[in-house]
Design a protein around this motif. Structure first.
Motif, PDB file in Angstrom:
ATOM      1  N   PHE A  11     -46.716  13.372  37.808  1.00  0.00           N
ATOM      2  CA  PHE A  11     -46.803  14.735  38.326  1.00  0.00           C
ATOM      3  C   PHE A  11     -48.235  15.242  38.216  1.00  0.00           C
ATOM      4  N   PHE A  12     -48.725  15.858  39.308  1.00  0.00           N
ATOM      5  CA  PHE A  12     -50.082  16.379  39.367  1.00  0.00           C
ATOM      6  C   PHE A  12     -50.043  17.857  39.717  1.00  0.00           C
ATOM      7  N   GLY A  13     -50.727  18.679  38.928  1.00  0.00           N
ATOM      8  CA  GLY A  13     -50.770  20.123  39.147  1.00  0.00           C
ATOM      9  C   GLY A  13     -49.498  20.798  38.668  1.00  0.00           C
ATOM     10  N   GLY A  14     -49.484  22.125  38.692  1.00  0.00           N
ATOM     11  CA  GLY A  14     -48.291  22.888  38.329  1.00  0.00           C
ATOM     12  C   GLY A  14     -47.911  22.767  36.866  1.00  0.00           C
ATOM     13  N   PRO A  15     -46.730  23.236  36.515  1.00  0.00           N
ATOM     14  CA  PRO A  15     -46.314  23.291  35.112  1.00  0.00           C
ATOM     15  C   PRO A  15     -46.061  21.922  34.467  1.00  0.00           C
ATOM     16  N   GLU A  16     -45.876  20.886  35.248  1.00  0.00           N
ATOM     17  CA  GLU A  16     -45.595  19.554  34.698  1.00  0.00           C
ATOM     18  C   GLU A  16     -46.799  18.616  34.827  1.00  0.00           C
ATOM     19  N   GLY A  37     -37.106   8.074  45.681  1.00  0.00           N
ATOM     20  CA  GLY A  37     -36.981   9.257  44.845  1.00  0.00           C
ATOM     21  C   GLY A  37     -36.731  10.473  45.719  1.00  0.00           C
ATOM     22  N   PRO A  38     -36.532  11.648  45.125  1.00  0.00           N
ATOM     23  CA  PRO A  38     -36.331  12.846  45.932  1.00  0.00           C
ATOM     24  C   PRO A  38     -37.633  13.232  46.620  1.00  0.00           C
ATOM     25  N   GLU A  39     -37.535  13.801  47.813  1.00  0.00           N
ATOM     26  CA  GLU A  39     -38.739  14.222  48.542  1.00  0.00           C
ATOM     27  C   GLU A  39     -39.374  15.462  47.907  1.00  0.00           C
ATOM     28  N   ARG A  40     -38.543  16.315  47.308  1.00  0.00           N
ATOM     29  CA  ARG A  40     -39.039  17.566  46.722  1.00  0.00           C
ATOM     30  C   ARG A  40     -38.227  17.889  45.470  1.00  0.00           C
ATOM     31  N   ILE A  41     -38.913  18.338  44.437  1.00  0.00           N
ATOM     32  CA  ILE A  41     -38.252  18.782  43.206  1.00  0.00           C
ATOM     33  C   ILE A  41     -38.673  20.225  42.982  1.00  0.00           C
ATOM     34  N   SER A  42     -37.742  21.165  43.105  1.00  0.00           N
ATOM     35  CA  SER A  42     -38.038  22.581  42.899  1.00  0.00           C
ATOM     36  C   SER A  42     -38.118  22.876  41.409  1.00  0.00           C
ATOM     37  N   GLU A  51     -33.303  31.342  27.674  1.00  0.00           N
ATOM     38  CA  GLU A  51     -32.515  32.406  28.294  1.00  0.00           C
ATOM     39  C   GLU A  51     -31.836  31.857  29.540  1.00  0.00           C
ATOM     40  N   SER A  52     -30.609  32.256  29.785  1.00  0.00           N
ATOM     41  CA  SER A  52     -29.896  31.790  30.968  1.00  0.00           C
ATOM     42  C   SER A  52     -29.642  32.908  31.977  1.00  0.00           C
ATOM     43  N   GLU A  53     -30.150  34.098  31.708  1.00  0.00           N
ATOM     44  CA  GLU A  53     -29.968  35.221  32.622  1.00  0.00           C
ATOM     45  C   GLU A  53     -30.860  35.039  33.839  1.00  0.00           C
ATOM     46  N   PRO A  54     -30.324  35.269  35.059  1.00  0.00           N
ATOM     47  CA  PRO A  54     -31.127  35.076  36.279  1.00  0.00           C
ATOM     48  C   PRO A  54     -32.407  35.902  36.304  1.00  0.00           C
ATOM     49  N   GLU A  55     -32.378  37.113  35.729  1.00  0.00           N
ATOM     50  CA  GLU A  55     -33.576  37.957  35.765  1.00  0.00           C
ATOM     51  C   GLU A  55     -34.685  37.446  34.845  1.00  0.00           C
ATOM     52  N   GLN A  56     -34.375  36.448  34.026  1.00  0.00           N
ATOM     53  CA  GLN A  56     -35.360  35.880  33.110  1.00  0.00           C
ATOM     54  C   GLN A  56     -36.045  34.640  33.681  1.00  0.00           C
ATOM     55  N   ALA A  57     -35.835  34.344  34.960  1.00  0.00           N
ATOM     56  CA  ALA A  57     -36.413  33.139  35.549  1.00  0.00           C
ATOM     57  C   ALA A  57     -36.864  33.417  36.981  1.00  0.00           C
ATOM     58  N   PHE A  58     -37.781  32.578  37.485  1.00  0.00           N
ATOM     59  CA  PHE A  58     -38.245  32.709  38.864  1.00  0.00           C
ATOM     60  C   PHE A  58     -38.601  31.330  39.410  1.00  0.00           C
ATOM     61  N   TRP A  59     -38.537  31.202  40.741  1.00  0.00           N
ATOM     62  CA  TRP A  59     -38.934  29.959  41.396  1.00  0.00           C
ATOM     63  C   TRP A  59     -40.453  29.952  41.477  1.00  0.00           C
ATOM     64  N   ALA A  60     -41.071  28.954  40.901  1.00  0.00           N
ATOM     65  CA  ALA A  60     -42.528  28.889  40.879  1.00  0.00           C
ATOM     66  C   ALA A  60     -43.083  28.052  42.018  1.00  0.00           C
ATOM     67  N   GLY A  61     -42.356  27.040  42.439  1.00  0.00           N
ATOM     68  CA  GLY A  61     -42.836  26.144  43.478  1.00  0.00           C
ATOM     69  C   GLY A  61     -42.073  24.839  43.422  1.00  0.00           C
ATOM     70  N   SER A  62     -42.659  23.822  44.009  1.00  0.00           N
ATOM     71  CA  SER A  62     -41.999  22.519  44.067  1.00  0.00           C
ATOM     72  C   SER A  62     -43.016  21.408  43.899  1.00  0.00           C
ATOM     73  N   TYR A  63     -42.523  20.277  43.448  1.00  0.00           N
ATOM     74  CA  TYR A  63     -43.309  19.052  43.473  1.00  0.00           C
ATOM     75  C   TYR A  63     -42.873  18.270  44.702  1.00  0.00           C
ATOM     76  N   TYR A  75     -46.105  12.851  42.582  1.00  0.00           N
ATOM     77  CA  TYR A  75     -45.634  14.158  43.031  1.00  0.00           C
ATOM     78  C   TYR A  75     -46.766  15.151  42.863  1.00  0.00           C
ATOM     79  N   HIS A  76     -47.007  15.969  43.895  1.00  0.00           N
ATOM     80  CA  HIS A  76     -48.070  16.961  43.853  1.00  0.00           C
ATOM     81  C   HIS A  76     -47.483  18.360  43.976  1.00  0.00           C
ATOM     82  N   TRP A  77     -48.065  19.305  43.224  1.00  0.00           N
ATOM     83  CA  TRP A  77     -47.583  20.668  43.132  1.00  0.00           C
ATOM     84  C   TRP A  77     -47.820  21.429  44.423  1.00  0.00           C
TER      85      TRP A  77
END
Length: 82
Positions: A11-16, A37-42, A51-63, A75-77
């Motif tokens: 993995f290159f870039g992003g949180p991973e 492998g998968p074409e995209r990993i969100s 935390e498992s509450e939806p308001e405590q998380a957000f979609w940041a992007g994909s690899y 995989y690139h961010w």
């Protein structure tokens, strides 16, 4: 032409950035084909880890899958469009 199965994912870039997984570990994240492998990993980012509450998380992007060399798939961010 003989295809070599992918057994390692980088993995290159992003949180991973810098993370390397083997095929077995990636199967826990997403369904993969034995050849590529998968074409995209969100990526969902938790604001408060555990935390498992939806308001405590957000979609940041994909690899997004890139090129494969000698059994390693890169995989690139890609951030979400604002």
């Amino acid at each position: 032409m003989k295809k070599t199965p992918v057994t390692r994912f980088e993995f290159f870039g992003g949180p991973e950035d810098g993370r390397i997984l083997d095929a077995e570990a990636l199967q826990l994240l997403a369904e993969i084909s034995p050849e590529r492998g998968p074409e995209r990993i969100s990526m969902l980012i938790e604001l408060e880890p555990g935390e498992s509450e939806p308001e405590q998380a957000f979609w940041a992007g994909s690899y997004v899958a890139g090129s494969a060399r000698e059994g390693t798939l890169e995989y690139h961010w890609a951030e979400l469009d604002a």
